[in-house]
Design an enzyme around this catalytic site. Structure first.
Site, mmCIF file in Angstrom:
data_model
loop_
_atom_site.group_PDB
_atom_site.id
_atom_site.type_symbol
_atom_site.label_atom_id
_atom_site.label_comp_id
_atom_site.label_asym_id
_atom_site.label_seq_id
_atom_site.Cartn_x
_atom_site.Cartn_y
_atom_site.Cartn_z
ATOM 1 N N CYS A 11 37.370 42.415 24.061
ATOM 2 C CA CYS A 11 36.902 43.134 25.232
ATOM 3 C C CYS A 11 35.397 43.336 25.067
ATOM 4 O O CYS A 11 34.961 44.033 24.149
ATOM 5 C CB CYS A 11 37.643 44.469 25.301
ATOM 6 N N GLU B 217 29.465 48.287 23.129
ATOM 7 C CA GLU B 217 30.693 48.198 22.337
ATOM 8 C C GLU B 217 31.436 46.894 22.579
ATOM 9 O O GLU B 217 31.384 46.338 23.668
ATOM 10 C CB GLU B 217 31.631 49.342 22.724
ATOM 11 N N CYS C 209 26.418 51.992 32.924
ATOM 12 C CA CYS C 209 26.908 51.397 34.173
ATOM 13 C C CYS C 209 26.437 52.249 35.340
ATOM 14 O O CYS C 209 26.397 53.468 35.251
ATOM 15 C CB CYS C 209 28.432 51.320 34.173
ATOM 16 N N CYS D 64 35.381 57.445 33.786
ATOM 17 C CA CYS D 64 34.974 56.422 32.812
ATOM 18 C C CYS D 64 33.809 56.906 31.946
ATOM 19 O O CYS D 64 32.790 57.370 32.458
ATOM 20 C CB CYS D 64 34.579 55.147 33.570
ATOM 21 N N CYS E 132 36.739 52.219 27.246
ATOM 22 C CA CYS E 132 35.403 51.911 27.732
ATOM 23 C C CYS E 132 34.361 53.010 27.450
ATOM 24 O O CYS E 132 34.435 54.099 27.980
ATOM 25 C CB CYS E 132 35.594 51.732 29.230
ATOM 26 N N GLU F 14 29.410 46.793 34.587
ATOM 27 C CA GLU F 14 30.035 46.117 35.726
ATOM 28 C C GLU F 14 29.538 44.667 35.724
ATOM 29 O O GLU F 14 28.385 44.402 36.079
ATOM 30 C CB GLU F 14 29.657 46.860 37.022
ATOM 31 N N CYS G 148 32.028 55.733 38.035
ATOM 32 C CA CYS G 148 33.441 56.121 38.155
ATOM 33 C C CYS G 148 33.665 57.402 37.332
ATOM 34 O O CYS G 148 33.273 57.466 36.162
ATOM 35 C CB CYS G 148 34.346 55.003 37.656
HETATM 36 N N1 SAH Z 1 33.216 47.719 35.393
HETATM 37 C C1 SAH Z 1 34.378 46.908 35.406
HETATM 38 C C2 SAH Z 1 34.811 46.469 34.042
HETATM 39 C C3 SAH Z 1 34.706 47.478 32.915
HETATM 40 S S1 SAH Z 1 35.827 48.808 32.970
HETATM 41 C C4 SAH Z 1 35.504 47.619 36.153
HETATM 42 O O1 SAH Z 1 35.374 48.804 36.422
HETATM 43 O O2 SAH Z 1 36.476 46.961 36.466
HETATM 44 C C5 SAH Z 1 37.380 48.041 32.582
HETATM 45 C C6 SAH Z 1 38.579 48.762 33.132
HETATM 46 O O3 SAH Z 1 38.762 50.011 32.446
HETATM 47 C C7 SAH Z 1 38.474 49.092 34.620
HETATM 48 O O4 SAH Z 1 39.684 48.798 35.267
HETATM 49 C C8 SAH Z 1 38.218 50.570 34.574
HETATM 50 O O5 SAH Z 1 38.575 51.202 35.767
HETATM 51 C C9 SAH Z 1 39.054 51.001 33.402
HETATM 52 N N2 SAH Z 1 38.746 52.324 32.854
HETATM 53 C C10 SAH Z 1 37.541 52.885 32.677
HETATM 54 N N3 SAH Z 1 37.665 54.106 32.132
HETATM 55 C C11 SAH Z 1 38.989 54.320 31.949
HETATM 56 C C12 SAH Z 1 39.760 55.399 31.437
HETATM 57 N N4 SAH Z 1 39.172 56.499 31.001
HETATM 58 N N5 SAH Z 1 41.102 55.266 31.405
HETATM 59 C C13 SAH Z 1 41.697 54.128 31.847
HETATM 60 N N6 SAH Z 1 41.023 53.085 32.346
HETATM 61 C C14 SAH Z 1 39.690 53.181 32.412
HETATM 62 FE FE1 SF4 Z 2 33.351 52.185 36.809
HETATM 63 FE FE2 SF4 Z 2 33.752 49.975 35.353
HETATM 64 FE FE3 SF4 Z 2 31.325 51.055 35.498
HETATM 65 FE FE4 SF4 Z 2 33.213 52.322 34.159
HETATM 66 S S1 SF4 Z 2 32.340 50.365 33.643
HETATM 67 S S2 SF4 Z 2 31.768 53.227 35.645
HETATM 68 S S3 SF4 Z 2 35.009 51.815 35.367
HETATM 69 S S4 SF4 Z 2 32.487 50.183 37.194
#
Ligand code: SAH
Ligand code: SF4
Length: 351
Positions: free
Chosen positions: A104, A91, A111, A118, A335, A162, A115
């Site tokens: 973005c 995306e 990934c 996410c 995301c 990531e 998390c």
């Molecule tokens: N992997 C990287 C970058 C992509 S995610 C990272 O984790 O930083 C970009 C941002 O969106 C990160 O800060 C992540 O924690 C946040 N994010 C992911 N899912 C989310 C959600 N459901 N609500 C709010 N922020 C979210």
């Molecule tokens: Fe975590 Fe960023 Fe990967 Fe989502 S994209 S699982 S927030 S590291």
């Protein structure tokens, strides 16, 4: 096969001189690709026709098609779901805000970090994106915006994946985008966001790059962070904070911390105080983003009041923060979320 965006200038020059072309051809093609965001070789009108055909046969543009294209109700956020050549999905989101046109972009399909909150983490790791696939996301929107007399002003690596796990390709793509003879976006306009891969943060710091870094912290105690971010178990907070301090020392740049506010989970006074203690005195800023609810996670976003309270507690430690608006909620602009809906509606994923 590599796409045309996977070649650096030297490789492109080599290829063209190998075809018996004069040296200036590489410059011409480079400008078409990155300054004009040409969609194919046929558009490169100052190139001989037979050369255009030879190049089209030799150097494909990345195989990516838009599988879905959605505009938010307020018209300010646009999201594209791409189908890659191998059927994977990624995306890209464009956000318009005053004069800013922020993209973005994704660095991986899926990934590996898992998390829990996410949507991308919930789908697991599929593969790294190539340099070309990362660059192509930007050029697609550059082309669209150019038709309206606008341009991409900022890029954030906050889509799927990531970026520091796909270090080489991501940073090569960044280098491509900041090239002054090409796309020429300022290095300071591209922000990388990382979940906190400690060795990669140190490497990034040593490279003394001008591209800003954001670290997704989300919790200020190891117990809480390990619950939200499984990969955090590898690097306790003490190690992560040492790497963050190292980054600031090496680059002289302010660091941003990201914090998704989850009601009753990480938005408590104790977490705010722990965060205050952890980062007070650091050259940093905190972005507080109320959680974007996802299907695979039961947490709910913090209320405006709780977010304001969290911010106030941080201020007691001299820590500055901004509460960010959730944008494009109606088009699942968080995301990995459009891909999730696409699957739910049985539109197929090819994975
Ligand atoms: N992997 C990287 C970058 C992509 S995610 C990272 O984790 O930083 C970009 C941002 O969106 C990160 O800060 C992540 O924690 C946040 N994010 C992911 N899912 C989310 C959600 N459901 N609500 C709010 N922020 C979210
Ligand atoms: Fe975590 Fe960023 Fe990967 Fe989502 S994209 S699982 S927030 S590291």
């Amino acid at each position: 096969m590599n796409s045309v965006y996977d070649l650096d200038f030297a490789a492109l020059t080599g290829l063209l001189t190998g075809l018996g072309q004069p040296k200036f051809r590489a410059r011409q093609v480079w400008e078409w690709l990155y300054q004009q965001a040409a969609p194919d070789f046929a558009h490169m009108s100052n190139l001989p026709k037979d050369l255009r055909e030879t190049l089209a046969a030799k150097l494909p543009f990345p195989q990516m098609t838009t599988a879905a294209d959605q505009l938010s109700r307020d018209g300010q956020t646009k999201k594209v779901l791409w189908r890659l050549g191998d059927g994977r999905f990624i995306e890209t989101v464009l956000m318009r805000y005053h004069k800013r046109r922020t993209l973005c972009i994704s660095s991986q399909a899926g990934c590996a970090m898992g998390c829990v909150f996410c949507a991308t983490g919930q789908m697991g790791f599929l593969r790294h994106l190539t340099v070309g696939e990362i660059v192509a996301q930007v050029l697609h929107f550059a082309r669209e915006l150019a038709a309206e007399g606008e341009r991409v002003t900022n890029v954030v690596l906050m889509g799927m994946g990531e970026p520091l796990h796909n270090y080489e390709n991501t940073l090569t793509a960044v280098d491509r985008l900041i090239d002054g003879d090409g796309f020429n976006i300022g290095a300071r306009k591209i922000t990388l966001s990382t979940v906190g891969l400690v060795p990669a943060i140190r490497r990034y710091a040593d490279e003394k790059r001008q591209t800003p870094l954001a670290v997704s912290l989300h919790a200020a105690t190891d117990a809480e962070r390990n619950r939200l971010i499984p990969t955090a178990r590898k690097w306790p907070l003490a190690e992560l904070m040492a790497a963050c301090r190292y980054y600031i020392a090496q680059t002289g740049r302010r660091l941003t911390f990201e914090w998704a506010l989850i009601n009753g989970e990480n938005d408590t006074t104790e977490q705010a105080q722990a965060l205050g203690r952890l980062i007070q005195g650091m050259m940093c800023h905190v972005n507080l983003i109320p959680l974007n609810p996802t299907q695979g996670y039961g947490g709910v976003p913090s209320s405006r009041e709780r977010a304001a309270q969290f911010q106030e507690t941080l201020a007691q430690y001299g820590v500055t923060s901004t509460i960010r608006l959730r944008r494009g909620i109606d088009i699942q602009a968080g995301c990995g979320q459009l891909r999730q809906r696409f699957e739910d509606e049985g539109l197929g994923t090819g994975t």
